[in-house]
Design a protein around this motif. Structure first.
Motif, PDB file in Angstrom:
ATOM      1  N   GLU A 159     -25.516  45.151 105.139  1.00 49.77           N
ATOM      2  CA  GLU A 159     -24.399  44.671 104.324  1.00 49.77           C
ATOM      3  C   GLU A 159     -24.513  43.179 104.066  1.00 49.77           C
ATOM      4  OE1 GLU A 159     -19.536  45.113 104.073  1.00 49.77           O
ATOM      5  OE2 GLU A 159     -20.475  45.023 106.044  1.00 49.77           O
ATOM      6  N   PHE A 193     -25.069  47.076 100.414  1.00 49.61           N
ATOM      7  CA  PHE A 193     -23.870  47.887 100.216  1.00 49.61           C
ATOM      8  C   PHE A 193     -22.668  47.122 100.717  1.00 49.61           C
ATOM      9  CE2 PHE A 193     -25.717  49.907 104.208  1.00 49.61           C
ATOM     10  CZ  PHE A 193     -24.895  49.252 105.100  1.00 49.61           C
ATOM     11  N   THR A 237     -14.946  52.298 101.881  1.00 53.56           N
ATOM     12  CA  THR A 237     -15.597  53.511 102.366  1.00 53.56           C
ATOM     13  C   THR A 237     -14.660  54.717 102.286  1.00 53.56           C
ATOM     14  OG1 THR A 237     -14.894  53.051 104.642  1.00 53.56           O
ATOM     15  CG2 THR A 237     -17.059  52.223 103.964  1.00 53.56           C
ATOM     16  N   TYR A 281     -24.888  55.268 104.661  1.00 56.08           N
ATOM     17  CA  TYR A 281     -24.149  54.226 103.947  1.00 56.08           C
ATOM     18  C   TYR A 281     -25.003  53.619 102.835  1.00 56.08           C
ATOM     19  CZ  TYR A 281     -20.015  53.848 106.990  1.00 56.08           C
ATOM     20  OH  TYR A 281     -18.839  54.072 107.645  1.00 56.08           O
ATOM     21  N   THR A 314     -25.155  56.189  99.898  1.00 61.31           N
ATOM     22  CA  THR A 314     -23.905  56.419  99.166  1.00 61.31           C
ATOM     23  C   THR A 314     -23.254  55.142  98.650  1.00 61.31           C
ATOM     24  OG1 THR A 314     -22.619  56.363 101.224  1.00 61.31           O
ATOM     25  CG2 THR A 314     -23.448  58.504 100.501  1.00 61.31           C
ATOM     26  N   GLY A 315     -23.726  53.988  99.124  1.00 58.82           N
ATOM     27  CA  GLY A 315     -23.126  52.731  98.690  1.00 58.82           C
ATOM     28  C   GLY A 315     -24.084  51.780  98.001  1.00 58.82           C
ATOM     29  N   THR A 357     -18.901  55.374  98.994  1.00 56.99           N
ATOM     30  CA  THR A 357     -19.610  54.892 100.177  1.00 56.99           C
ATOM     31  C   THR A 357     -19.083  55.595 101.419  1.00 56.99           C
ATOM     32  OG1 THR A 357     -19.812  52.728  99.118  1.00 56.99           O
ATOM     33  CG2 THR A 357     -20.274  52.837 101.467  1.00 56.99           C
TER      34      THR A 357
END
Length: 366
Positions: free
Chosen positions: A67, A72, A77, A222, A225-226, A249
């Motif tokens: 991050e 992401f 989330t 993560y 999906t992010g 996410t």
């Protein structure tokens, strides 16, 4: 259906692969938070519990780094771990009920799904109960009519900090918040991992590998999906009449997703095949592959009628408590802790407290 498969098959396939890796690793290592806690309470063996916390440490550390480099953003989330609403009543009560219930059910949702892959008929029954209770809580009016009126007042808002993750609570809404999230995540995750390395039972190949693989899978989900590919997937979904469910996410949790499986089975269509639905099936497949490969697949049932009723009650508590707490020992314990959300910390503490009380109760009533 063809439109969804054509556009999203790599997305579905990667989710499935991550879930298979999770299931395979969990089966081979007997990864189980309540099993680890039971061994520590009854026998003072800390290996499995340390492995669970090792996976948490790896997830925190890797998530902070990824991050921090901007790959992401964990502030949006599914479920919203860093939300400004600190629903302390749900975290504490739901977590305690879940923790106590997973002792009676001989494991959380994740562990029972792994046992399904190993051939346990008992686990099939318990997973069905957990899934139906989760469906009742998430897809019907039961929660809104019977639970929300008394639990919703037990919360407060972190409006000044803008979020409930550790960095936001300490530093507030500062321009350097992303940097502080990375720094604090690296410090907390690294310190926890170093502390665990003091345990001889953790300084072994299998515990270390399990911690890195499962913690890495949490962060990998993560990232999928992010990340940038997820943005493409969401943009494609905007142009579809019936876009796929649950885009956003997210990482692994197994409480509400089991309810999503019931929903999908009641209305089978590709649009309802969400991350959670794929994760549930992938976990079972991964466990099945491991069990068959290492000749550990064995059909097993209930030990007695008492075992049936006790375990069934535990499954009801697991399904109810997990949805009430907005997460389970995997959802809050790994995916939520990776965001350093205060709610996940409180929920995890409540889960472990409930499990501890349940272990003491179980030892005295058997």
């Amino acid at each position: 259906m063809n439109e969804l498969i054509t556009a999203f098959w790599p997305y579905y396939l990667i989710i499935f692969a991550l879930a298979v890796i999770f299931g395979f690793t969990a089966q081979r290592s007997a990864f189980c938070p309540v099993g680890g806690l039971r061994e520590w309470v009854n026998e003072r063996r800390a290996g499995r519990l340390a492995t669970y916390f090792g996976a948490i440490a790896v997830a925190i550390l890797f998530a902070a780094l990824v991050e921090g480099f901007g790959w992401f953003n964990l502030s949006q989330t599914i479920p919203p771990y860093r939300t400004t609403e600190f629903a302390w009543g749900r975290y504490i009560l739901g977590g305690f009920i879940f923790g106590f219930g997973m002792v009676l059910a001989a494991g959380c949702g994740m562990r029972n799904l792994v046992r399904v892959g190993q051939g346990s008929i008992k686990a099939v029954w318990l997973v069905m109960i957990m899934a139906l209770v989760a469906y009742l809580m998430t897809r019907t009016s039961f929660y809104a009519e019977w639970v929300m009126p008394w639990i919703s007042p037990l919360s407060l808002q972190f409006t000044d900090s803008g979020a409930q993750d550790f960095a936001s609570l300490v530093m507030g809404q500062t321009e350097s918040l992303s940097t502080w999230r990375m720094v604090l995540g690296v410090i907390i995750g690294g310190a926890l991992f170093i502390l665990l390395l003091r345990l001889k039972e953790f300084r072994q190949l299998y515990p270390l590998m399990t911690a890195f693989v499962i913690g890495g899978v949490i962060v990998g989900a993560y990232a999928l999906t992010g990340g940038s590919y997820a943005q493409f997937v969401q943009e494609e979904g905007y142009f579809m009449d019936i876009p796929p469910a649950g885009l956003g996410t997210q990482s692994f949790t197994f409480a509400a997703p089991m309810g999503d499986v019931v929903h999908w089975l009641s209305e089978p269509q590709w649009a309802l095949v969400s991350f959670g639905v794929i994760a549930v099936f992938g976990l079972v497949v991964g466990s099945l592959i491991a069990a068959v490969s290492f000749k550990q697949f064995k059909l097993e049932g209930f030990a007695s009628s008492q075992d049936f009723w006790r375990s069934s009650l535990g499954a009801v508590m697991v399904g109810f408590g997990a949805v009430l707490a907005m997460g389970c020992s995997i959802g809050h314990g790994l995916s939520g802790m990776a965001t350093l959300a205060l709610g996940s910390m409180v929920a995890l503490a409540a889960i472990l407290t409930g499990a501890y009380v349940g272990i003491r109760f179980d030892s005295r009533t058997r």
